[in-house]
Design a protein around this motif. Sequence first.
Motif, PDB file in Angstrom:
ATOM      1  N   VAL A   1       0.749  -1.266  -0.129  1.00 30.91           N
ATOM      2  CA  VAL A   1      -0.052   0.002   0.097  1.00 30.91           C
ATOM      3  C   VAL A   1       0.882   1.051  -0.094  1.00 30.91           C
ATOM      4  CG1 VAL A   1      -1.713   1.415   1.199  1.00 30.91           C
ATOM      5  CG2 VAL A   1      -1.833  -1.037   1.301  1.00 30.91           C
ATOM      6  N   SER A   2       0.884   2.132  -1.006  1.00 28.48           N
ATOM      7  CA  SER A   2       1.721   3.244  -1.224  1.00 28.48           C
ATOM      8  C   SER A   2       1.098   4.426  -0.389  1.00 28.48           C
ATOM      9  CB  SER A   2       1.677   3.786  -2.575  1.00 28.48           C
ATOM     10  OG  SER A   2       2.320   4.845  -2.857  1.00 28.48           O
ATOM     11  N   LEU A   3       1.835   5.164   0.502  1.00 28.62           N
ATOM     12  CA  LEU A   3       1.603   6.305   1.182  1.00 28.62           C
ATOM     13  C   LEU A   3       1.917   7.630   0.373  1.00 28.62           C
ATOM     14  CD1 LEU A   3       2.483   5.355   4.856  1.00 28.62           C
ATOM     15  CD2 LEU A   3       0.472   4.985   3.658  1.00 28.62           C
ATOM     16  N   GLY A   4       2.234   7.372  -0.852  1.00 33.94           N
ATOM     17  CA  GLY A   4       2.761   8.500  -1.633  1.00 33.94           C
ATOM     18  C   GLY A   4       1.767   9.214  -2.550  1.00 33.94           C
ATOM     19  N   GLU A   5       0.410   8.499  -2.413  1.00 33.66           N
ATOM     20  CA  GLU A   5      -0.511   9.335  -3.051  1.00 33.66           C
ATOM     21  C   GLU A   5      -1.979   9.354  -2.381  1.00 33.66           C
ATOM     22  OE1 GLU A   5      -0.387   7.827  -7.503  1.00 33.66           O
ATOM     23  OE2 GLU A   5      -0.180   6.188  -6.177  1.00 33.66           O
TER      24      GLU A   5
ATOM     25  N   MET B   1       4.520   8.227  11.502  1.00 34.84           N
ATOM     26  CA  MET B   1       4.427   6.832  11.895  1.00 34.84           C
ATOM     27  C   MET B   1       5.403   6.360  12.773  1.00 34.84           C
ATOM     28  SD  MET B   1       4.083   5.174   8.031  1.00 34.84           S
ATOM     29  CE  MET B   1       5.711   5.600   7.342  1.00 34.84           C
ATOM     30  N   ALA B   2       5.212   5.323  13.435  1.00 35.11           N
ATOM     31  CA  ALA B   2       6.016   5.028  14.532  1.00 35.11           C
ATOM     32  C   ALA B   2       5.540   3.202  14.569  1.00 35.11           C
ATOM     33  CB  ALA B   2       5.536   5.653  15.875  1.00 35.11           C
TER      34      ALA B   2
ATOM     35  N   ALA C   1      -1.078  -9.952  22.154  1.00 34.82           N
ATOM     36  CA  ALA C   1      -0.362  -8.791  22.875  1.00 34.82           C
ATOM     37  C   ALA C   1       0.994  -8.900  22.508  1.00 34.82           C
ATOM     38  CB  ALA C   1      -0.512  -9.003  24.300  1.00 34.82           C
ATOM     39  N   GLY C   2       1.585  -7.865  22.318  1.00 35.89           N
ATOM     40  CA  GLY C   2       3.163  -7.709  21.768  1.00 35.89           C
ATOM     41  C   GLY C   2       3.403  -7.889  20.392  1.00 35.89           C
ATOM     42  N   HIS C   3       2.163  -8.077  19.505  1.00 31.63           N
ATOM     43  CA  HIS C   3       2.551  -8.098  18.298  1.00 31.63           C
ATOM     44  C   HIS C   3       3.128  -6.831  17.502  1.00 31.63           C
ATOM     45  CE1 HIS C   3       1.685 -10.071  14.243  1.00 31.63           C
ATOM     46  NE2 HIS C   3       1.609  -9.093  13.858  1.00 31.63           N
ATOM     47  N   PRO C   4       3.850  -7.005  16.570  1.00 25.75           N
ATOM     48  CA  PRO C   4       4.354  -5.538  15.860  1.00 25.75           C
ATOM     49  C   PRO C   4       3.310  -5.069  15.116  1.00 25.75           C
ATOM     50  CG  PRO C   4       5.513  -7.341  15.041  1.00 25.75           C
ATOM     51  CD  PRO C   4       4.798  -8.052  15.977  1.00 25.75           C
ATOM     52  N   LEU C   5       3.035  -3.738  15.219  1.00 23.87           N
ATOM     53  CA  LEU C   5       2.088  -3.025  14.422  1.00 23.87           C
ATOM     54  C   LEU C   5       2.825  -1.746  14.127  1.00 23.87           C
ATOM     55  CD1 LEU C   5      -0.996  -3.345  16.651  1.00 23.87           C
ATOM     56  CD2 LEU C   5      -0.448  -4.810  14.469  1.00 23.87           C
ATOM     57  N   MET C   6       2.310  -0.797  12.679  1.00 26.66           N
ATOM     58  CA  MET C   6       3.002   0.191  12.417  1.00 26.66           C
ATOM     59  C   MET C   6       1.487   0.974  13.024  1.00 26.66           C
ATOM     60  SD  MET C   6       4.971   2.148  11.287  1.00 26.66           S
ATOM     61  CE  MET C   6       6.171   1.068  10.487  1.00 26.66           C
ATOM     62  N   SER C   7       1.888   2.277  13.674  1.00 25.84           N
ATOM     63  CA  SER C   7       0.786   3.333  14.297  1.00 25.84           C
ATOM     64  C   SER C   7       1.069   4.510  13.421  1.00 25.84           C
ATOM     65  CB  SER C   7       1.043   3.677  15.804  1.00 25.84           C
ATOM     66  OG  SER C   7       0.428   4.599  16.158  1.00 25.84           O
ATOM     67  N   ALA C   8       0.241   5.123  13.002  1.00 29.05           N
ATOM     68  CA  ALA C   8       0.203   6.397  12.138  1.00 29.05           C
ATOM     69  C   ALA C   8      -0.940   7.260  12.547  1.00 29.05           C
ATOM     70  CB  ALA C   8       0.135   6.172  10.629  1.00 29.05           C
ATOM     71  N   VAL C   9      -0.451   8.587  12.483  1.00 26.41           N
ATOM     72  CA  VAL C   9      -1.360   9.862  12.875  1.00 26.41           C
ATOM     73  C   VAL C   9      -1.531  10.714  11.617  1.00 26.41           C
ATOM     74  CG1 VAL C   9      -2.044  11.799  14.389  1.00 26.41           C
ATOM     75  CG2 VAL C   9      -0.859   9.778  15.441  1.00 26.41           C
ATOM     76  N   GLN C  10      -2.439  10.957  11.039  1.00 25.12           N
ATOM     77  CA  GLN C  10      -2.888  11.532   9.747  1.00 25.12           C
ATOM     78  C   GLN C  10      -3.590  12.694   9.815  1.00 25.12           C
ATOM     79  OE1 GLN C  10      -4.374   9.476   6.262  1.00 25.12           O
ATOM     80  NE2 GLN C  10      -6.108   8.686   7.571  1.00 25.12           N
TER      81      GLN C  10
ATOM     82  N   VAL D   1      -1.926  -0.489  11.963  1.00 24.00           N
ATOM     83  CA  VAL D   1      -1.769  -1.288  10.759  1.00 24.00           C
ATOM     84  C   VAL D   1      -0.976  -2.597  11.040  1.00 24.00           C
ATOM     85  CG1 VAL D   1      -0.654  -1.662   8.336  1.00 24.00           C
ATOM     86  CG2 VAL D   1      -1.942   0.457   9.279  1.00 24.00           C
ATOM     87  N   ARG D   2      -1.641  -3.705  10.453  1.00 22.41           N
ATOM     88  CA  ARG D   2      -0.706  -5.318  10.843  1.00 22.41           C
ATOM     89  C   ARG D   2       0.229  -5.284   9.618  1.00 22.41           C
ATOM     90  NH1 ARG D   2      -4.290 -10.424  11.945  1.00 22.41           N
ATOM     91  NH2 ARG D   2      -2.174 -11.099  10.967  1.00 22.41           N
ATOM     92  N   THR D   3       1.539  -5.132   9.523  1.00 19.06           N
ATOM     93  CA  THR D   3       2.411  -5.170   8.649  1.00 19.06           C
ATOM     94  C   THR D   3       2.738  -6.391   7.885  1.00 19.06           C
ATOM     95  OG1 THR D   3       4.039  -4.894  10.178  1.00 19.06           O
ATOM     96  CG2 THR D   3       3.603  -2.718   9.187  1.00 19.06           C
ATOM     97  N   ASP D   4       1.978  -7.491   8.609  1.00 22.96           N
ATOM     98  CA  ASP D   4       2.217  -8.840   8.201  1.00 22.96           C
ATOM     99  C   ASP D   4       1.107  -8.955   7.024  1.00 22.96           C
ATOM    100  OD1 ASP D   4       0.388  -8.491  10.172  1.00 22.96           O
ATOM    101  OD2 ASP D   4       0.178 -10.744  10.488  1.00 22.96           O
ATOM    102  N   VAL D   5       0.336  -8.084   6.781  1.00 22.68           N
ATOM    103  CA  VAL D   5      -0.837  -8.101   5.993  1.00 22.68           C
ATOM    104  C   VAL D   5      -0.939  -7.042   5.117  1.00 22.68           C
ATOM    105  CG1 VAL D   5      -3.366  -8.170   5.773  1.00 22.68           C
ATOM    106  CG2 VAL D   5      -2.463  -9.136   7.783  1.00 22.68           C
ATOM    107  N   LEU D   6      -0.393  -5.649   5.459  1.00 23.77           N
ATOM    108  CA  LEU D   6      -0.372  -4.767   4.581  1.00 23.77           C
ATOM    109  C   LEU D   6       1.315  -4.328   4.739  1.00 23.77           C
ATOM    110  CD1 LEU D   6      -3.192  -2.141   5.363  1.00 23.77           C
ATOM    111  CD2 LEU D   6      -2.868  -3.987   3.438  1.00 23.77           C
ATOM    112  N   THR D   7       1.891  -4.254   3.507  1.00 21.43           N
ATOM    113  CA  THR D   7       3.309  -3.551   3.568  1.00 21.43           C
ATOM    114  C   THR D   7       3.152  -2.114   2.811  1.00 21.43           C
ATOM    115  OG1 THR D   7       4.190  -5.474   2.919  1.00 21.43           O
ATOM    116  CG2 THR D   7       5.490  -3.919   2.217  1.00 21.43           C
TER     117      THR D   7
END
Length: 242
Positions: free
Chosen positions: A78-82, A186-187, A203-212, A229-235
């Motif tokens: 998933v691109s964040l550039g557009e 992002m963090a 619990a403890g599963h790595p996620l990507m957090s974003a504020v937009q 975001v689950r980065t094991d599902v969305l890259t």
Amino acid sequence: MARRETAQDGAQARLRELIAAELRPGDRLPNERELAARLAVSRATMREAIGALVAAGEVLRTWGVGTFVREPPAGVPVSLGEVIALRDKISATGHRPALHDASVGRVPCPDDCAEALGCPPGAPMWRVDRLFAVDGVPAAWIRDHLPLSVAGRDLDPSSLVSIEVDLLEFLARVTGVPVRRTDIDMAAVLAEGDAVDRLAVPAGHPLMSAVQLGVGEGNLPLFHGHILVRTDVLTLRITRRG
């Protein structure tokens, strides 16, 4: 209301089916003329369909050599550039987006949203809470806050509980003020609290957090959102253009 499939949508779907049935990673696609004839579309439509697969990272185009099937990524790219609807970004990769859960209601404005949107803390505003899934797997939990009115027009975001209605499209249609850019911070975080149940992870599963922050013409703030975001599902892919 369901969106009408365009000629390019149909060409992309049939091209993906052809690739899956006849080609493997590293194989070169037939030329544009041959593909257009086989899939019964115009060359212009086929050119757009191939371009969409290139943008999605599914094929690699090398000018003067050809277009080749790429190895599938670990997750859906998933691109964040557009500034494009998440629903459409997922669909463009050949995967199926859905809303597992969605709700809309009025809430007091959180402090961070108040600062971003220029609203008094605690003032009433809309909260849109949506849980997106990819091919049936929970992928992104998005909680957006919107003012009750924008550009003198009252908002009623209740239609956003449908996958067919996107926040960006809704704001442009209702207010006449399209979202021109989204500023995203992002963090990396670990799943805890409600995120464990919502995203179906331990619990403890790595996620990507974003504020937009969604911004319209004249730097008018339109919405403020929190995303997990689950980065094991969305890259997540960031594209920079010069």
